[in-house]
Design a protein around this motif. Structure first.
Motif, PDB file in Angstrom:
ATOM      1  N   ARG A  95      -6.662  -4.126 -10.509  1.00  0.00           N
ATOM      2  CA  ARG A  95      -7.436  -3.756 -11.699  1.00  0.00           C
ATOM      3  C   ARG A  95      -7.585  -4.933 -12.650  1.00  0.00           C
ATOM      4  O   ARG A  95      -8.601  -5.071 -13.336  1.00  0.00           O
ATOM      5  N   ARG A 116      -1.586  -2.306  -7.453  1.00  0.00           N
ATOM      6  CA  ARG A 116      -2.803  -1.649  -7.951  1.00  0.00           C
ATOM      7  C   ARG A 116      -3.183  -2.183  -9.330  1.00  0.00           C
ATOM      8  O   ARG A 116      -4.371  -2.350  -9.636  1.00  0.00           O
ATOM      9  N   THR A 174       0.814  -1.225   0.000  1.00  0.00           N
ATOM     10  CA  THR A 174       0.000   0.000   0.000  1.00  0.00           C
ATOM     11  C   THR A 174       0.838   1.262   0.000  1.00  0.00           C
ATOM     12  O   THR A 174       0.304   2.363   0.086  1.00  0.00           O
TER      13      THR A 174
END
Length: 394
Positions: free
Chosen positions: A264, A260, A167
């Motif tokens: 997706r 990320r 993160t």
């Protein structure tokens, strides 16, 4: 005290709130502002649970009786996820209480603006208080149950380190990395998997650990780091039953953006309808879908130019588009397309010919420019929308 009543207009107001992105943002802000531990998880993680809990409040308000028979699965899942993420229960409850309080405040304001009588509004507020108490109890139950199933403390430390790495938190110290079995200069494959129950997630985590990797839940999803790409079957049956995305090996400082992209890719895989991908897939397989999803307006314009003569309400036209898409996704091979669609190559050829007649230029034409094929694939996927299952059989 249990308050019973006839279904009220406040229930409809709550249902509207659940679908209002602005309201959801306010509730997420309230939860994060009152609980720094929750804020560190990221806004998307909080939004996922807020949406589910508020969506259940409207039906609750419109029913008779108490908590028996009501669905509190969202609250149980919230407690489970926060336990697995290492958030203290006091911090969890502060966030939950702040979001519930803001929910009541917004519901009261909207009800008064809608002219809801004070007596009815008081009944609804008491009912919401009962709902909030039940949500808190189920959050605690989910948290305590998950605590009993959590891995040993050493695994928990690795999971927290994993969340920090993926993160984009402060870079871990070399000693922390070493204790987790990671090398500061190493390159690792990022793994992200779609939803699993607690037992299946544990088995997948065990498989990752057996490959000398680390695993844990990040933003509500199973995630992990692996020093090498796993071989066939090494991640176990849980990987084969769902979708698992694995990135190429990258340095530690590149993992947040790669993570990320993996998330997706999971979303892209879920948009493929009945032909959705399953098993272990490499991130790069989704490159086209991720890139084109960034420009939805351009995709719509492209669909209008290439497929503007097709009628979305015409089942036959939709079948033609689905066949053309399958043709492109199987390397423009008639035999492979026919096998995928459970039909005959001549049927595929006929459909592509009819598409030529209707649109003027089907994707069956050979071309030296690979961008032409990309444009057709983009136009077809945009025109067909998220439900891109196989065409009807003959």
């Amino acid at each position: 005290m249990t308050v019973t009543h006839q279904p009220e207009p406040v229930a409809g107001i709550l249902r509207d709130m659940a679908g209002d992105a602005g309201v959801r943002r306010q509730l997420v802000h309230a939860a994060r502002a009152h609980s720094p531990d929750v804020a560190r998880l990221g806004e998307a993680e909080t939004l996922r649970h807020v949406t589910a809990i508020v969506a259940a409040a409207g039906p609750w308000l419109g029913t008779f009786g108490g908590v028996d028979g009501q669905d509190f699965a969202a609250a149980l899942l919230l407690g489970t996820d926060r336990a697995e993420q290492g958030v203290p229960i006091t911090s969890v409850l502060r966030g939950v209480q702040a979001a519930l309080t803001r929910t009541v405040e917004i519901a009261v304001d909207r009800s008064r603006s809608a002219g809801v009588p004070d007596a009815m509004l008081l009944s609804a507020v008491l009912r919401l208080k009962e709902y909030g108490d039940a949500v808190e109890r189920h959050v605690i139950n989910g948290y305590r149950t998950a605590e009993q199933e959590l891995p040993p403390a050493s695994d928990g430390l690795r999971a927290r380190l994993l969340r920090r790495i993926l993160t984009g938190g402060a870079p871990p110290a070399a000693g922390d990395l070493a204790r987790a079995g990671l090398r500061p200069g190493g390159r690792y494959h990022c793994l992200v998997a779609d939803g699993h129950d607690a037992a299946a997630s544990r088995r997948l985590a065990d498989a990752i650990a057996a490959l000398r990797g680390i695993a844990g839940r990040v933003e509500g999803r199973q995630a992990g780091l692996l020093p090498r790409m796993p071989g066939s079957g090494e991640l176990g049956p849980e990987a084969a039953g769902g979708l698992v995305v694995l990135s190429p090996a990258v340095p530690l400082d590149q993992l947040p953006p790669v993570h990320r992209l993996c998330v997706r890719a999971l979303t892209a895989g879920g948009r493929r309808g009945r032909r959705g991908r399953r098993g272990v897939r490499e991130l790069t397989e989704f490159a086209g879908e991720i890139a084109t999803a960034e420009q939805p307006l351009l995709g719509s314009l492209l669909a209008g130019r290439l497929l503007g003569t097709l009628d979305p309400a015409d089942v036959f036209h939709r079948q033609l588009a689905l066949t053309a898409l399958a043709f492109l996704e199987h390397g423009r091979r008639l035999d492979q397309t026919a096998a995928a669609l459970f039909t005959h190559p001549n049927t595929v050829r006929y459909r592509l010919g009819r598409l030529r007649q209707i649109t003027g230029e089907p994707p069956a034409d050979a071309t030296a420019d690979p961008l032409d094929a990309l444009h057709w694939w983009w136009a077809l996927t945009t025109w067909l929308g998220p439900d891109r299952g196989a065409p009807l059989r003959e």
